[in-house]
Motif scaffolding. Structure first.
Motif, PDB file in Angstrom:
ATOM      1  N   GLU A 186     -14.240  10.282  -6.074  1.00 23.11           N
ATOM      2  CA  GLU A 186     -12.921  10.847  -5.750  1.00 23.11           C
ATOM      3  C   GLU A 186     -12.822  11.246  -4.274  1.00 23.11           C
ATOM      4  OE1 GLU A 186     -11.837  13.064  -9.962  1.00 23.11           O
ATOM      5  OE2 GLU A 186     -13.377  13.922  -8.667  1.00 23.11           O
ATOM      6  N   ASP A 193      -2.946   1.225  -8.160  1.00 22.09           N
ATOM      7  CA  ASP A 193      -2.902   2.628  -7.717  1.00 22.09           C
ATOM      8  C   ASP A 193      -4.098   3.016  -6.851  1.00 22.09           C
ATOM      9  OD1 ASP A 193      -4.974   2.671  -9.502  1.00 22.09           O
ATOM     10  OD2 ASP A 193      -4.166   4.287 -10.757  1.00 22.09           O
ATOM     11  N   GLY A 218      -7.206   3.467  -7.707  1.00 20.16           N
ATOM     12  CA  GLY A 218      -8.231   4.251  -8.397  1.00 20.16           C
ATOM     13  C   GLY A 218      -9.592   3.555  -8.460  1.00 20.16           C
ATOM     14  N   ASP A 219      -9.591   2.231  -8.288  1.00 22.94           N
ATOM     15  CA  ASP A 219     -10.887   1.526  -8.325  1.00 22.94           C
ATOM     16  C   ASP A 219     -11.288   0.989  -6.940  1.00 22.94           C
ATOM     17  OD1 ASP A 219      -8.959  -0.396  -8.122  1.00 22.94           O
ATOM     18  OD2 ASP A 219      -9.665  -1.640  -9.785  1.00 22.94           O
TER      19      ASP A 219
END
Ligand code: PMV
Length: 333
Positions: free
Chosen positions: A135, A166, A168-169
């Motif tokens: 994160e 988005d 996120g990966d």
């Protein structure tokens, strides 16, 4: 919440470069990249919360310059990241930032990577928000300096392109720890001038047919670097990193308008290096968005390369880096 934090964060050198984005807002790259953290090129950033502050105060001390209040585009980028994190995590205080770089900024030594990773880690620590490394690398990527996300994990780092919309990966993680392979990056400084066109603009312009050709081979090159790392095969690694850097500069030079990051001193160093290789020395070049040359080598040839480089016309300084850890909080109050 903390009152004051200090963070130390390294610059990093990409073996496979990040060049071109598929999303300019979310800073999503067109390709996966791989880098090593640099032990002698880093930023130390202090953030402080003070009740008497009505505005954020952003101070920087660039290498060889006096400490000054940041202004213009650079200030905007720093301020945007502070504000974005403040809003996202519900933090209401103004901050004073003091940041110091120990190497020439904006000359192709990834100063924005060390700067923005340090700022992001410092903000999270100051706000008292604990994030996973994944994160944290995503919050750092969102600062606008995508390559900064590779300065978060330790050692040799991979930033996954990711597939999702988005982001996120699309995060960075450590492939190998600091001590896995004793690789060195000799930064051959031939110019301390700040570049005229920043990498943000370079990413935007990277949209020509040469970019398509670059992307066609990029996955293969990523795998080749991974294999070379696995086998600790410098020659194999060297061949790919040189090829990847030249492909980036071909794209840049053939962008419209053309971007020339390399100059005659760059080529002189490359020419010299190729002669040394014929003599049996192992060193391989790569360049970021600037004229300075990075030479990747192993311990056995490092000292001889450094001594020789200092004699090459146009070389101002050689900064000797080994692989190091990622961002660290070094002080809290
Ligand atoms: O992270 P940015 O936007 O400063 O771009 C970095 C681009 C290169 O340094 C040229 C390549 C890389 O992967 O570090």
């Amino acid at each position: 919440m903390r009152r004051r934090v200090r963070v130390k964060s390294p610059a990093n050198l990409a073996f496979i470069k990040y060049w071109g984005r598929r999303d300019d807002e979310l800073i999503l790259p067109l390709n996966t990249s791989i880098s090593m953290n640099l032990s002698s090129c880093y930023t130390v950033t202090q953030l402080e919360v003070r009740e008497d502050l009505e505005e954020d105060e952003i101070w920087v001390k660039f290498y060889g310059e006096e400490k000054k209040k940041l202004a213009g585009k650079q200030l905007e980028r720093v301020f945007r990241q502070i504000e974005r994190l403040r809003q996202k995590y519900g933090f209401e205080f103004k901050v004073k930032m003091e940041s110091e770089n120990n190497f020439p900024a904006d000359a192709g030594i990834a100063s924005s990577a060390s700067g923005f990773s340090a700022l992001t880690v410092a903000m999270m620590e100051l706000m008292g928000v604990r994030l996973s490394e994944r994160e944290l690398s995503i919050e750092t990527r969102l600062s606008g300096s995508g390559s900064a996300c590779r300065s978060i994990p330790d050692g040799i780092v991979k930033w996954e392109r990711g597939e999702g919309e988005d982001g996120g990966d699309s995060f960075a993680y450590s492939l190998y720890s600091v001590d896995y392979w004793e690789l060195w990056d000799l930064v051959v400084v031939v110019s301390r001038e700040k570049k005229k066109v920043g990498s943000a603009e370079g990413h935007r312009l990277a949209k020509n047919e040469y970019m398509e050709a670059r992307l066609k081979r990029i996955e293969e090159r990523v795998r080749e670097v991974e294999r070379a790392l696995e086998e600790k095969d410098l020659e194999r690694l060297g061949r790919v990193i040189e090829n990847d850097a030249l492909s980036l500069h071909a794209v840049a030079m053939l962008s419209e308008p053309p971007l020339f990051y390399l100059n005659h001193k760059t080529w002189r160093v490359i020419d010299w290096l190729q002669n040394q290789r014929e003599r049996g020395l192992g060193g391989y070049f790569t360049m970021d968005a600037g004229p300075n040359v990075h030479i990747v080598c192993e311990r056995r040839d490092k000292d001889e390369l450094v001594a020789g480089l200092k004699e090459v016309e146009g070389v101002e300084e050689v900064i000797i880096n080994k692989v190091t850890e990622g961002s660290r909080v070094v002080e809290v109050e």
